[in-house]
Design a protein around this motif. Structure first.
Motif, PDB file in Angstrom:
ATOM      1  N   ILE A  71      -7.746 -31.062  35.833  1.00 54.37           N
ATOM      2  CA  ILE A  71      -8.735 -30.151  36.409  1.00 54.37           C
ATOM      3  C   ILE A  71      -8.692 -28.816  35.667  1.00 54.37           C
ATOM      4  N   PHE A  72      -9.864 -28.326  35.296  1.00 55.98           N
ATOM      5  CA  PHE A  72      -9.965 -27.087  34.541  1.00 55.98           C
ATOM      6  C   PHE A  72     -10.895 -26.104  35.254  1.00 55.98           C
ATOM      7  N   MET A  73     -10.665 -24.825  35.000  1.00 57.25           N
ATOM      8  CA  MET A  73     -11.530 -23.765  35.518  1.00 57.25           C
ATOM      9  C   MET A  73     -11.762 -22.740  34.406  1.00 57.25           C
ATOM     10  N   ARG A  74     -12.937 -22.105  34.459  1.00 55.52           N
ATOM     11  CA  ARG A  74     -13.245 -21.029  33.504  1.00 55.52           C
ATOM     12  C   ARG A  74     -14.066 -19.975  34.234  1.00 55.52           C
ATOM     13  N   LYS A  75     -13.633 -18.726  34.115  1.00 56.01           N
ATOM     14  CA  LYS A  75     -14.290 -17.660  34.864  1.00 56.01           C
ATOM     15  C   LYS A  75     -15.648 -17.288  34.279  1.00 56.01           C
ATOM     16  N   SER A  76     -15.773 -17.353  32.956  1.00 46.47           N
ATOM     17  CA  SER A  76     -17.043 -17.020  32.300  1.00 46.47           C
ATOM     18  C   SER A  76     -17.138 -17.805  31.003  1.00 46.47           C
ATOM     19  N   ASP A  77     -18.283 -17.683  30.337  1.00 45.24           N
ATOM     20  CA  ASP A  77     -18.488 -18.431  29.094  1.00 45.24           C
ATOM     21  C   ASP A  77     -17.469 -18.058  28.025  1.00 45.24           C
ATOM     22  N   ASN A  78     -17.048 -16.804  27.993  1.00 43.48           N
ATOM     23  CA  ASN A  78     -16.155 -16.328  26.943  1.00 43.48           C
ATOM     24  C   ASN A  78     -14.682 -16.314  27.350  1.00 43.48           C
ATOM     25  N   ALA A  79     -14.411 -16.657  28.604  1.00 49.07           N
ATOM     26  CA  ALA A  79     -13.031 -16.631  29.095  1.00 49.07           C
ATOM     27  C   ALA A  79     -12.284 -17.902  28.692  1.00 49.07           C
ATOM     28  N   LYS A  80     -10.961 -17.805  28.651  1.00 50.43           N
ATOM     29  CA  LYS A  80     -10.144 -18.969  28.367  1.00 50.43           C
ATOM     30  C   LYS A  80     -10.105 -19.879  29.601  1.00 50.43           C
ATOM     31  N   TYR A  81     -10.006 -21.170  29.344  1.00 55.38           N
ATOM     32  CA  TYR A  81      -9.939 -22.096  30.477  1.00 55.38           C
ATOM     33  C   TYR A  81      -8.550 -22.061  31.107  1.00 55.38           C
ATOM     34  N   VAL A  82      -8.499 -22.460  32.364  1.00 58.77           N
ATOM     35  CA  VAL A  82      -7.244 -22.548  33.105  1.00 58.77           C
ATOM     36  C   VAL A  82      -7.021 -24.002  33.492  1.00 58.77           C
ATOM     37  N   LEU A  83      -5.859 -24.546  33.146  1.00 54.64           N
ATOM     38  CA  LEU A  83      -5.498 -25.892  33.563  1.00 54.64           C
ATOM     39  C   LEU A  83      -4.839 -25.797  34.935  1.00 54.64           C
ATOM     40  N   ALA A  95      -9.853 -27.933  46.303  1.00 54.85           N
ATOM     41  CA  ALA A  95      -9.269 -26.601  46.462  1.00 54.85           C
ATOM     42  C   ALA A  95      -9.671 -25.686  45.308  1.00 54.85           C
ATOM     43  N   ALA A  96      -9.766 -26.261  44.104  1.00 53.32           N
ATOM     44  CA  ALA A  96     -10.164 -25.477  42.928  1.00 53.32           C
ATOM     45  C   ALA A  96     -11.612 -25.003  43.060  1.00 53.32           C
ATOM     46  N   ARG A  97     -12.477 -25.847  43.597  1.00 50.23           N
ATOM     47  CA  ARG A  97     -13.882 -25.454  43.770  1.00 50.23           C
ATOM     48  C   ARG A  97     -13.996 -24.319  44.798  1.00 50.23           C
ATOM     49  N   LYS A 142      -2.672 -27.160  37.430  1.00 51.93           N
ATOM     50  CA  LYS A 142      -1.632 -28.174  37.578  1.00 51.93           C
ATOM     51  C   LYS A 142      -1.338 -28.492  39.037  1.00 51.93           C
ATOM     52  N   ASP A 143      -1.397 -27.459  39.874  1.00 50.70           N
ATOM     53  CA  ASP A 143      -1.081 -27.636  41.299  1.00 50.70           C
ATOM     54  C   ASP A 143      -1.610 -26.455  42.078  1.00 50.70           C
ATOM     55  N   THR A 144      -1.331 -26.419  43.367  1.00 48.55           N
ATOM     56  CA  THR A 144      -1.845 -25.333  44.219  1.00 48.55           C
ATOM     57  C   THR A 144      -1.231 -23.991  43.841  1.00 48.55           C
ATOM     58  N   LEU A 145      -0.033 -24.026  43.224  1.00 46.09           N
ATOM     59  CA  LEU A 145       0.595 -22.774  42.801  1.00 46.09           C
ATOM     60  C   LEU A 145      -0.240 -22.103  41.715  1.00 46.09           C
ATOM     61  N   THR A 146      -0.862 -22.904  40.854  1.00 49.10           N
ATOM     62  CA  THR A 146      -1.744 -22.363  39.822  1.00 49.10           C
ATOM     63  C   THR A 146      -2.905 -21.611  40.466  1.00 49.10           C
ATOM     64  N   LEU A 147      -3.469 -22.189  41.521  1.00 53.65           N
ATOM     65  CA  LEU A 147      -4.591 -21.550  42.210  1.00 53.65           C
ATOM     66  C   LEU A 147      -4.161 -20.259  42.895  1.00 53.65           C
ATOM     67  N   TYR A 193     -17.104 -22.045  36.129  1.00 56.48           N
ATOM     68  CA  TYR A 193     -17.003 -23.479  35.860  1.00 56.48           C
ATOM     69  C   TYR A 193     -15.737 -24.092  36.470  1.00 56.48           C
ATOM     70  N   VAL A 194     -15.903 -25.294  36.998  1.00 56.69           N
ATOM     71  CA  VAL A 194     -14.788 -26.149  37.398  1.00 56.69           C
ATOM     72  C   VAL A 194     -15.145 -27.557  36.938  1.00 56.69           C
ATOM     73  N   TRP A 195     -14.240 -28.198  36.170  1.00 58.79           N
ATOM     74  CA  TRP A 195     -14.560 -29.537  35.693  1.00 58.79           C
ATOM     75  C   TRP A 195     -13.301 -30.386  35.577  1.00 58.79           C
ATOM     76  N   VAL A 196     -13.524 -31.693  35.432  1.00 55.52           N
ATOM     77  CA  VAL A 196     -12.427 -32.654  35.309  1.00 55.52           C
ATOM     78  C   VAL A 196     -12.572 -33.392  33.996  1.00 55.52           C
ATOM     79  N   ARG A 197     -11.463 -33.524  33.284  1.00 55.92           N
ATOM     80  CA  ARG A 197     -11.472 -34.299  32.045  1.00 55.92           C
ATOM     81  C   ARG A 197     -10.156 -35.067  31.941  1.00 55.92           C
ATOM     82  N   ASN A 198     -10.269 -36.375  31.830  1.00 57.79           N
ATOM     83  CA  ASN A 198      -9.087 -37.241  31.734  1.00 57.79           C
ATOM     84  C   ASN A 198      -8.100 -36.997  32.878  1.00 57.79           C
ATOM     85  N   GLY A 199      -8.643 -36.823  34.054  1.00 57.31           N
ATOM     86  CA  GLY A 199      -7.800 -36.665  35.237  1.00 57.31           C
ATOM     87  C   GLY A 199      -7.218 -35.292  35.432  1.00 57.31           C
TER      88      GLY A 199
END
Length: 259
Positions: free
Chosen positions: A236-248, A216-218, A250-255, A228-234
């Protein structure tokens, strides 16, 4: 004698046939109030002009106010229960994911009847410069498909002796692909014959819930042009651009709250 509109029947009514409510300030025909004509005639002019809608009306107002208060209280309680349920679900999901801290999945490896999965994992370890001993592998096997109609080969599940070895194996596969952008991990590296070398992927072993959330995140990332969308230690993270803060995620509500 002036006439008024009855708030009950919306008809014109003469002043001497109506009562004036000091609560809502409307006029009501005595018939609409279910007051007998004889009783109405016994009321004084002052009573008719300064009449209140009775104790029954007061009781209704109090009841409505009480019901409204109860509704607000129930809504707050419902919101609290939803939040608590959501937190418990996240904690349970985290515990379930942590139990897979030693695992990886190898995806898109073609299946063969006489294949040796253990040798396949060791061969992959040599390719990515992360040698693995037999005793370092607690378990390895094909696993059932989540989507039985999918034509993709069944994933290979590998459980290592420690989370550290799992992390090293994952990092080595990423490093290999970064160093070989034109020849990332594929079937030819494992000696699997095919008309065309097919890519293979080494990923974390996510729970079914997190796999769905990752998918769903992809999709959301494409919709909102996240880079960017990536997984680390289970997780899921997203980042809109190289300089943007990442988003953790947590669930579909986050999306749902992303923009």
């Amino acid at each position: 004698m002036p006439s008024f509109k009855c708030a009950g029947c919306i008809c014109d009514v003469e002043e001497d046939e109506a009562m004036h409510c000091m609560s809502c300030y409307d006029y009501y025909h005595y018939d609409c109030l279910n007051i007998p004509k004889k009783t109405f005639r016994s009321f004084s002019v002052a009573h008719k002009s300064k009449w209140f809608l009775s104790n029954e009306y007061d009781s209704m107002r109090k009841e409505i106010k009480s019901q409204k208060s109860n509704l607000i209280s129930l809504q707050k309680e419902n919101d609290l229960l939803r939040t608590t349920t959501r937190d418990m679900a996240q904690r349970l999901s985290m515990i379930n994911q942590q139990s897979r801290a030693k695992n990886i999945e190898i995806n898109c490896v073609p299946e063969h009847r006489n294949e040796n999965i253990l040798s396949l994992v060791q061969q992959l370890g040599k390719i990515i410069n992360c040698p693995v001993k037999v005793e370092d592998i607690f378990y390895c096997s094909r696993v059932a498909k989540m989507n039985t109609s999918s034509t993709r080969p069944r994933s290979v599940l590998v459980s290592f002796s420690s989370p550290r070895l799992r992390d090293t194996f994952l990092a080595s596969s990423i490093t290999f692909n970064q160093k070989n952008p034109n020849e990332k991990l594929n079937t030819s590296h494992l000696g699997i014959a095919s008309e065309k070398a097919l890519p293979i992927y080494v990923v974390e072993n996510l729970t079914a819930e997190n796999k769905s959330l990752h998918a769903a995140a992809r999709i959301k990332a494409k919709e909102l042009s996240y880079k960017y969308v990536w997984v680390r230690n289970g997780r899921i993270f997203m980042r809109k651009s190289d300089n943007a803060k990442y988003v953790l995620v947590k669930d579909t509500l986050t999306l749902q709250n992303l923009f």
